[in-house]
Design a protein around this motif. Structure first.
Motif, short mmCIF file in Angstrom:
data_model
loop_
_atom_site.label_atom_id
_atom_site.label_comp_id
_atom_site.label_asym_id
_atom_site.label_seq_id
_atom_site.Cartn_x
_atom_site.Cartn_y
_atom_site.Cartn_z
N ASP A 65 33.58 56.64 27.25
CA ASP A 65 34.68 57.59 27.18
C ASP A 65 35.91 57.09 27.93
O ASP A 65 36.94 56.81 27.34
N LEU A 66 35.82 56.96 29.25
CA LEU A 66 36.96 56.60 30.08
C LEU A 66 36.56 55.52 31.09
O LEU A 66 35.39 55.39 31.44
N VAL A 67 37.58 54.78 31.58
CA VAL A 67 37.36 53.75 32.59
C VAL A 67 38.42 53.90 33.66
O VAL A 67 39.60 54.09 33.36
N TYR A 68 38.00 53.85 34.94
CA TYR A 68 38.93 53.80 36.05
C TYR A 68 38.86 52.40 36.64
O TYR A 68 37.79 51.93 37.03
N ASN A 69 40.00 51.70 36.67
CA ASN A 69 40.09 50.36 37.26
C ASN A 69 40.71 50.48 38.64
O ASN A 69 41.72 51.15 38.81
N THR A 70 40.11 49.80 39.59
CA THR A 70 40.57 49.91 40.97
C THR A 70 41.18 48.61 41.47
O THR A 70 40.92 47.54 40.93
N TYR A 71 42.00 48.74 42.50
CA TYR A 71 42.52 47.59 43.21
C TYR A 71 42.64 47.99 44.67
O TYR A 71 43.15 49.07 44.96
N PRO A 72 42.20 47.20 45.62
CA PRO A 72 41.55 45.90 45.49
C PRO A 72 40.10 46.07 45.05
O PRO A 72 39.48 47.09 45.32
N PRO A 73 39.55 45.05 44.37
CA PRO A 73 38.17 45.15 43.91
C PRO A 73 37.19 45.21 45.08
O PRO A 73 37.29 44.43 46.02
N SER A 74 36.28 46.14 45.02
CA SER A 74 35.23 46.30 46.02
C SER A 74 34.09 47.06 45.36
O SER A 74 34.34 47.96 44.56
N PRO A 75 32.84 46.72 45.66
CA PRO A 75 31.73 47.40 45.00
C PRO A 75 31.72 48.90 45.29
O PRO A 75 31.99 49.33 46.41
N VAL A 76 31.41 49.67 44.27
CA VAL A 76 31.27 51.12 44.43
C VAL A 76 29.93 51.40 45.09
O VAL A 76 28.89 50.99 44.58
N THR A 77 29.95 52.07 46.23
CA THR A 77 28.72 52.41 46.93
C THR A 77 28.12 53.70 46.38
O THR A 77 26.92 53.80 46.22
N ALA A 78 28.97 54.68 46.08
CA ALA A 78 28.47 55.96 45.58
C ALA A 78 29.47 56.59 44.63
O ALA A 78 30.67 56.53 44.85
N VAL A 79 28.94 57.17 43.57
CA VAL A 79 29.71 57.98 42.64
C VAL A 79 29.05 59.35 42.64
O VAL A 79 27.84 59.46 42.49
N ASN A 80 29.84 60.41 42.81
CA ASN A 80 29.30 61.76 42.82
C ASN A 80 30.10 62.59 41.84
O ASN A 80 31.23 62.97 42.12
N ALA A 81 29.51 62.88 40.69
CA ALA A 81 30.21 63.58 39.61
C ALA A 81 29.51 64.89 39.27
O ALA A 81 29.27 65.19 38.11
N LEU A 82 29.18 65.67 40.26
CA LEU A 82 28.44 66.89 40.00
C LEU A 82 29.28 67.96 39.32
O LEU A 82 28.77 68.74 38.54
#
Length: 143
Positions: A65-82
């Motif tokens: 569906d959608l993409v969020y691109n981040t800067y600066p690149p760093s690994p995502v530790t947690a995503v919380n989409a409740l």
């Protein structure tokens, strides 16, 4: 193949009815890189946090569906989409988190955690709108 197996396993764990079905059909496959975290909202949409720091949302029917691109690149530790309105994304390396709206657009700036509080290894949203954090420096769970 490992990612596909991981997603299938996650789907079976999150949806017991699907695990009881006797036939499986591969509809499509895609390369998305290294997944570091995932979350599911109440609609069944799946959010994947990647090693590159990006967040990808897949609808309940499996379509990207959608993409969020981040800067600066760093690994995502947690995503919380409740909730369907906001998604919390935490970057342990940077000690920062941000909120994304339902279109995966940032709501304000990235927030940096207070370094005087110590090193936060995990962060998630609480039911009352606040945040739970695991502080490794103090060996504590804080709200």
């Amino acid at each position: 193949m490992h990612l596909t197996a991981s997603l299938c396993t996650a789907f079976m764990l999150l949806n017991p009815w699907a695990a009881a079905q006797s036939t499986w059909e591969l509809r499509d496959s895609l390369q998305i890189g290294s997944v570091t975290s995932f979350s599911e909202n109440f609609r069944g949409d799946i959010y994947l946090g990647l090693q590159t720091g990006d967040v990808i949302r897949f609808r309940a029917d499996g379509d990207q569906d959608l993409v969020y691109n981040t800067y600066p690149p760093s690994p995502v530790t947690a995503v919380n989409a409740l909730t369907g309105l906001q998604t919390m994304v935490y970057y342990e390396d940077l000690q920062q988190f941000l909120l994304l709206d339902r279109f995966l657009q940032p709501v304000g700036e990235r927030l940096t955690l207070n370094q005087a509080d110590g090193f936060i290894s995990a962060l998630c949203t609480a039911a009352d709108g606040l945040y739970w954090q695991v502080n490794q420096s103090r060996y504590s769970l804080q709200k």
